[in-house]
Design a protein around this motif. Structure first.
Motif, PDB file in Angstrom:
ATOM      1  N   VAL A   5     -28.838 -26.889 -49.685  1.00  0.00           N
ATOM      2  CA  VAL A   5     -29.957 -27.200 -50.587  1.00  0.00           C
ATOM      3  C   VAL A   5     -30.923 -26.025 -50.636  1.00  0.00           C
ATOM      4  O   VAL A   5     -31.338 -25.500 -49.591  1.00  0.00           O
ATOM      5  N   LEU A   6     -31.286 -25.635 -51.857  1.00  0.00           N
ATOM      6  CA  LEU A   6     -32.308 -24.612 -52.060  1.00  0.00           C
ATOM      7  C   LEU A   6     -33.675 -25.293 -52.143  1.00  0.00           C
ATOM      8  O   LEU A   6     -33.847 -26.271 -52.874  1.00  0.00           O
ATOM      9  N   ILE A   7     -34.641 -24.776 -51.405  1.00  0.00           N
ATOM     10  CA  ILE A   7     -36.006 -25.317 -51.423  1.00  0.00           C
ATOM     11  C   ILE A   7     -36.851 -24.416 -52.330  1.00  0.00           C
ATOM     12  O   ILE A   7     -37.183 -23.290 -51.959  1.00  0.00           O
ATOM     13  N   ALA A   8     -37.181 -24.900 -53.500  1.00  0.00           N
ATOM     14  CA  ALA A   8     -37.885 -24.088 -54.497  1.00  0.00           C
ATOM     15  C   ALA A   8     -39.393 -24.261 -54.355  1.00  0.00           C
ATOM     16  O   ALA A   8     -40.072 -24.703 -55.294  1.00  0.00           O
ATOM     17  N   ALA A  15     -41.639 -26.060 -45.420  1.00  0.00           N
ATOM     18  CA  ALA A  15     -41.353 -26.298 -44.003  1.00  0.00           C
ATOM     19  C   ALA A  15     -40.931 -27.746 -43.774  1.00  0.00           C
ATOM     20  O   ALA A  15     -40.030 -28.023 -42.966  1.00  0.00           O
ATOM     21  N   ARG A  16     -41.566 -28.675 -44.491  1.00  0.00           N
ATOM     22  CA  ARG A  16     -41.247 -30.106 -44.334  1.00  0.00           C
ATOM     23  C   ARG A  16     -39.830 -30.412 -44.818  1.00  0.00           C
ATOM     24  O   ARG A  16     -39.077 -31.135 -44.149  1.00  0.00           O
ATOM     25  N   VAL A  17     -39.460 -29.909 -45.976  1.00  0.00           N
ATOM     26  CA  VAL A  17     -38.119 -30.158 -46.501  1.00  0.00           C
ATOM     27  C   VAL A  17     -37.075 -29.495 -45.603  1.00  0.00           C
ATOM     28  O   VAL A  17     -36.016 -30.072 -45.334  1.00  0.00           O
ATOM     29  N   LEU A  18     -37.384 -28.299 -45.123  1.00  0.00           N
ATOM     30  CA  LEU A  18     -36.473 -27.596 -44.221  1.00  0.00           C
ATOM     31  C   LEU A  18     -36.202 -28.434 -42.972  1.00  0.00           C
ATOM     32  O   LEU A  18     -35.049 -28.547 -42.509  1.00  0.00           O
ATOM     33  N   SER A  28     -29.675 -24.806 -45.438  1.00  0.00           N
ATOM     34  CA  SER A  28     -30.886 -24.630 -46.245  1.00  0.00           C
ATOM     35  C   SER A  28     -30.994 -23.215 -46.785  1.00  0.00           C
ATOM     36  O   SER A  28     -30.567 -22.252 -46.152  1.00  0.00           O
ATOM     37  N   VAL A  29     -31.609 -23.130 -47.965  1.00  0.00           N
ATOM     38  CA  VAL A  29     -31.894 -21.853 -48.600  1.00  0.00           C
ATOM     39  C   VAL A  29     -33.376 -21.829 -48.934  1.00  0.00           C
ATOM     40  O   VAL A  29     -33.864 -22.692 -49.672  1.00  0.00           O
ATOM     41  N   LEU A  42     -39.581 -19.467 -42.619  1.00  0.00           N
ATOM     42  CA  LEU A  42     -38.475 -18.732 -43.231  1.00  0.00           C
ATOM     43  C   LEU A  42     -37.395 -18.391 -42.205  1.00  0.00           C
ATOM     44  O   LEU A  42     -36.205 -18.361 -42.519  1.00  0.00           O
ATOM     45  N   ALA A  43     -37.812 -18.157 -40.974  1.00  0.00           N
ATOM     46  CA  ALA A  43     -36.847 -17.808 -39.917  1.00  0.00           C
ATOM     47  C   ALA A  43     -35.947 -18.984 -39.561  1.00  0.00           C
ATOM     48  O   ALA A  43     -34.876 -18.788 -38.960  1.00  0.00           O
ATOM     49  N   LEU A  44     -36.350 -20.204 -39.914  1.00  0.00           N
ATOM     50  CA  LEU A  44     -35.566 -21.388 -39.581  1.00  0.00           C
ATOM     51  C   LEU A  44     -34.543 -21.730 -40.654  1.00  0.00           C
ATOM     52  O   LEU A  44     -33.648 -22.555 -40.423  1.00  0.00           O
ATOM     53  N   ALA A  45     -34.678 -21.129 -41.844  1.00  0.00           N
ATOM     54  CA  ALA A  45     -33.733 -21.402 -42.922  1.00  0.00           C
ATOM     55  C   ALA A  45     -32.416 -20.676 -42.654  1.00  0.00           C
ATOM     56  O   ALA A  45     -32.386 -19.610 -42.038  1.00  0.00           O
ATOM     57  N   ASP A  46     -31.328 -21.244 -43.131  1.00  0.00           N
ATOM     58  CA  ASP A  46     -30.030 -20.591 -42.971  1.00  0.00           C
ATOM     59  C   ASP A  46     -29.939 -19.328 -43.819  1.00  0.00           C
ATOM     60  O   ASP A  46     -29.280 -18.361 -43.431  1.00  0.00           O
TER      61      ASP A  46
END
Length: 447
Positions: A5-8, A15-18, A28-29, A42-46
């Motif tokens: 899933v891309l978080i736009a 951060a919540r959606v991630l 996650s993107v 940002l560091a937690l996103a894939d």
């Protein structure tokens, strides 16, 4: 279920959606502007992609850039968060045209509810009560005056598109109306790309009550109770809570059931919030339907134990409501949320700068939603909200006390902030007694 899933979006909601995606085992993107490159989530996103310069129009509102990332990353769904493109039907359709799922209501519902006058007419046809209002203003001063006089002063001049309280102007006579129309039209054009306006009867000191809606693609709908969002400054919500104080539960339940019945008949889907005004003797009057997750969704999560972001994702993926929400849902205790902004607590101008110190308390019943960490910069390009501080307790009195203690233990240095203002509201006799209304913040400031 989706595999990526891309978080736009950015900051707290990104951060919540991630966090929700990680709990579901979904890759996650994240996307970010050049100004947001150092934000900690940002560091937690894939995967993460820069989508342009700081200006929103060149980054978070840049549909082409975001859709390019959607293609490049191979994401099969996109979560829009709130704000930015979250209620843009054209964008939702473009996401779908790429073969991905827009995690929100169908574009048809975004269209239907996004234009306030058309949405009001649709809901009026289905029997929901609402304050007297006009159609779109013509731009001819004499016709505008006649519309206002037919409704009866005072009136509120409101943009027909957009939200967040932007462009809403009160007018109590013909002279004020002309100025309000000019100012509201200018603000609406800059903020939403449209200068369309309409008039609505201005209720004096109403309650702002909204109902959280979840629905599946088959037309099954439920509500997860109400949120009281009456504490506002310049039509912007500052403190939200649930349940609404000093409203009979049977009356609230009846209003929620009526809204659910209407939306089920219309086959509304995925997620939404129906906003109403409540005035003594006037009942609940429909304002608008927001076709997205709300900023204040955590309040509902705290009293129900339901993760609304996870539910939204599952419903968008096609799961039935009965599998996502185990009925019946009950209210547990009381929750209050305070929005903490980087702004002058007296004049309320934005206060951008570097967060030299950013420390929040931890403990039972305390929750913090933020996209920042100590050392990050609050830039002038976006909404200046630093964080949302949410508390939960067995009773409203205990929740107020817990929030006061949490605010007192919060440390923010490097920017000005509105915590002193929030503390003044919480300490007021009116708020503590539950005598809340949309004029309370101004009343506290004038005291």
């Amino acid at each position: 279920m989706f595999h990526k899933v891309l978080i736009a979006n950015r900051a707290a909601i990104a951060a919540r959606v991630l966090r929700a995606l990680r709990s579901m085992g979904i890759r996650s993107v994240a996307v970010y502007s050049e100004a947001d490159a150092q934000l900690p989530y940002l560091a937690l996103a894939d995967e993460s992609y820069c989508i342009g310069p700081a200006e929103p129009g060149k980054s978070y509102l840049n549909q082409d850039a975001i859709l390019q990332v959607l293609r490049d990353s191979g994401a099969d769904a996109l979560h829009p968060g709130y704000g930015f493109l979250s209620e843009n039907a054209e964008f939702a359709r473009r996401v779908q045209a790429q073969g991905a799922v827009f995690i929100g209501p169908s574009p048809e519902w975004i269209d239907a509810m996004g234009h306030k006058t058309r949405a009001r007419e649709l809901m009026r046809q289905h029997g929901l009560r609402m304050a007297p209002s006009s159609g779109l203003l013509s731009g001819e001063p004499e016709q505008d005056r006649r519309m206002a006089q037919e409704i009866g002063y005072p009136v509120l001049v409101k943009p027909a598109t957009g939200g967040g309280g932007i462009g809403m102007m009160a007018a109590r006579n013909d002279e004020e109306l002309a100025k309000a129309v000019e100012q509201a039209g200018s603000l609406s054009r800059r903020s939403f790309g449209s200068a369309e306006l309409y008039l609505e009867r201005l209720l004096e000191k109403p309650r702002h009550i909204e109902f959280q809606i979840l629905a599946d693609r088959a037309g099954n709908v439920c509500h997860l109770f109400e949120r009281d969002c009456s504490v506002q400054r310049r039509h912007q919500k500052v403190i939200e809570e649930s349940p609404a104080p000093r409203l009979p539960r049977e009356m609230v339940a009846a209003a929620g059931d009526e809204i659910v019945g209407v939306l089920a008949k219309m086959r509304y889907d995925v997620i939404g919030t129906v906003e109403t005004l409540h005035a003594p003797g006037g009942g609940f009057q429909f304002l608008e339907t927001n076709t997205r997750l709300q900023v204040e969704h955590a309040v509902t999560e705290e009293i129900t134990g339901i993760d609304l972001v996870v539910a939204q994702i599952r419903l968008a993926a096609g799961e039935p409501l009965s599998a996502v929400i185990a009925q019946p849902v009950t209210v547990r205790g009381h929750a209050i949320e305070a929005r903490i902004y980087a702004e002058d607590p007296v004049r309320f101008f934005p206060s951008p700068g570097t967060l030299k110190v950013l420390e929040f308390p931890v403990g039972p019943g305390i929750r913090v939603e933020t996209g920042f960490a100590q050392g990050c910069a609050v830039t002038p390009y976006y909404d200046p909200m630093i964080a949302k501080l949410i508390v939960h307790a067995e009773t409203r009195a205990l929740a107020i006390e817990r929030l006061q203690q949490a605010l007192a233990a919060t440390r923010i240095e490097g920017v000005k902030h509105n915590i002193p203002f929030i503390q003044r509201v919480l300490q007021s006799d009116a708020f503590r007694s539950g005598d809340v209304h949309t004029g309370l913040a101004a009343q506290v400031l004038a005291a």
